[in-house]
Design an enzyme around this catalytic site. Structure first.
Site, PDB file in Angstrom:
ATOM      1  N   ASP A  25      46.290  55.007  81.785  1.00  0.00           N
ATOM      2  CA  ASP A  25      46.446  55.857  80.594  1.00  0.00           C
ATOM      3  C   ASP A  25      46.165  55.089  79.300  1.00  0.00           C
ATOM      4  O   ASP A  25      46.407  53.883  79.225  1.00  0.00           O
ATOM      5  CB  ASP A  25      47.888  56.412  80.573  1.00  0.00           C
ATOM      6  CG  ASP A  25      48.036  57.569  79.605  1.00  0.00           C
ATOM      7  OD1 ASP A  25      47.013  58.177  79.218  1.00  0.00           O
ATOM      8  OD2 ASP A  25      49.189  57.871  79.239  1.00  0.00           O
ATOM      9  N   ASN A  73      44.850  67.765  83.808  1.00  0.00           N
ATOM     10  CA  ASN A  73      43.821  67.298  82.870  1.00  0.00           C
ATOM     11  C   ASN A  73      42.706  68.319  82.623  1.00  0.00           C
ATOM     12  O   ASN A  73      41.921  68.171  81.683  1.00  0.00           O
ATOM     13  CB  ASN A  73      43.229  65.960  83.329  1.00  0.00           C
ATOM     14  CG  ASN A  73      44.159  64.778  83.119  1.00  0.00           C
ATOM     15  OD1 ASN A  73      44.156  63.817  83.891  1.00  0.00           O
ATOM     16  ND2 ASN A  73      44.982  64.812  82.068  1.00  0.00           N
TER      17      ASN A  73
END
Ligand code: IPE
Ligand code: IPE
Ligand code: MG
Length: 249
Positions: A25, A73
């Protein structure tokens, strides 16, 4: 030609986790800090993925799962999702290099929603690397921990419907053995021992929620594209100092 031998800088006696989960991330913030488009952050993140995967193997990690794209996502702008999918296709060709390093590559997640060309490449990389044994790399694409549990429940329900399974016999092992992590060729990935999340966020974001029941967690503020082999070593050293009790004394 001299073979370059890997030298680990981990202290003697460091316990290496068998299975590490990595939440890759911080790509977007890395790019933003430099005034660059988010997709450049993803490109840099893909480079980091290659370096860190190799390092994990060299350190003796046996299973390395990377979270590349979550079931959530898809909520991102279409052009960012497209850019990520393009990168996967490009990098899947390069993932073939891992084959030379004796790394078995597998994918977890719901593939049915991915481009057919990508699905084909995934299948062929898995096939070509299935006999490699230095480390198993699991790439989580369109992966969600809840989706994975639903997937397992559905498989069990089908067995019940076919008269092959008595609902009274459903137990933790059966549920576990029908997760995506149990669909590797002749293998079931063990529970994850250590989950590493860079970027400063301290949450799982739907990553391996079943397999992480007794995992240790390591968080760092470093953004994924800046994550270095030494950061992986720091996480492993922190893990090695933890006292895991699994409910016992
Ligand atoms: C992780 O980086 C990559 C994916 C989720 C595909 P992010 O894109 O989430 O980066 P940040 O969190 O916005 O910085
Ligand atoms: C988790 O990161 C998913 C991946 C790294 C692939 P996100 O950036 O999507 O997670 P949230 O939205 O911050 O929880
Ligand atoms: Mg993020």
């Amino acid at each position: 030609m001299a073979v370059k031998k890997f030298k680990s800088s981990l202290p003697e006696g460091t316990q290496i986790p068998v299975h590490i989960g990595m939440i890759m991330d911080g790509n977007g913030r890395w790019a933003k800090k430099r005034g660059l488009p988010r997709k450049i952050g993803h490109r840099e993140g893909a480079q980091t993925f290659r370096t860190i995967t190799r390092h994990a193997k060299n350190l003796g990690v046996k299973y390395f799962t990377v979270y590349a794209f979550s079931t959530e996502n898809w909520r991102r702008p279409k052009d960012e999702v497209e850019a990520i999918m393009d990168l996967f296709e490009k990098y899947l060709d390069e993932v073939r290099d891992f084959i030379e390093e004796n790394i078995r590559v597998c994918f977890i997640g719901d593939r049915s929603m991915l481009r057919p060309a990508l699905q084909e490449k995934m299948k062929s990389v898995e096939e070509d690397s299935k006999d490699f044994s230095a480390m198993t790399l699991l790439i989580a694409i369109n992966y969600g921990g809840r989706d994975e549990i639903v997937h397992s429940a559905r498989k069990l329900a089908e067995k019940v419907k076919a008269g092959e399974l008595d609902p009274a016999d459903i137990n933790e092992k059966l549920l576990n053995d029908n997760l995506y992590t149990a669909e590797l060729e002749n293998d079931i990935a063990p529970d994850v021992d250590l989950i590493v999340r860079p970027s400063g966020e301290q949450r799982l974001s739907n990553f391996m929620i079943w397999q992480a029941a007794y995992a240790e967690y390591y968080f760092t503020n470093i953004l994924w594209p800046d994550f270095k082999p030494a950061d992986l070593e720091k996480a492993i050293i922190a893990y090695s100092d933890r006292n895991r009790r699994f409910g016992a004394v």
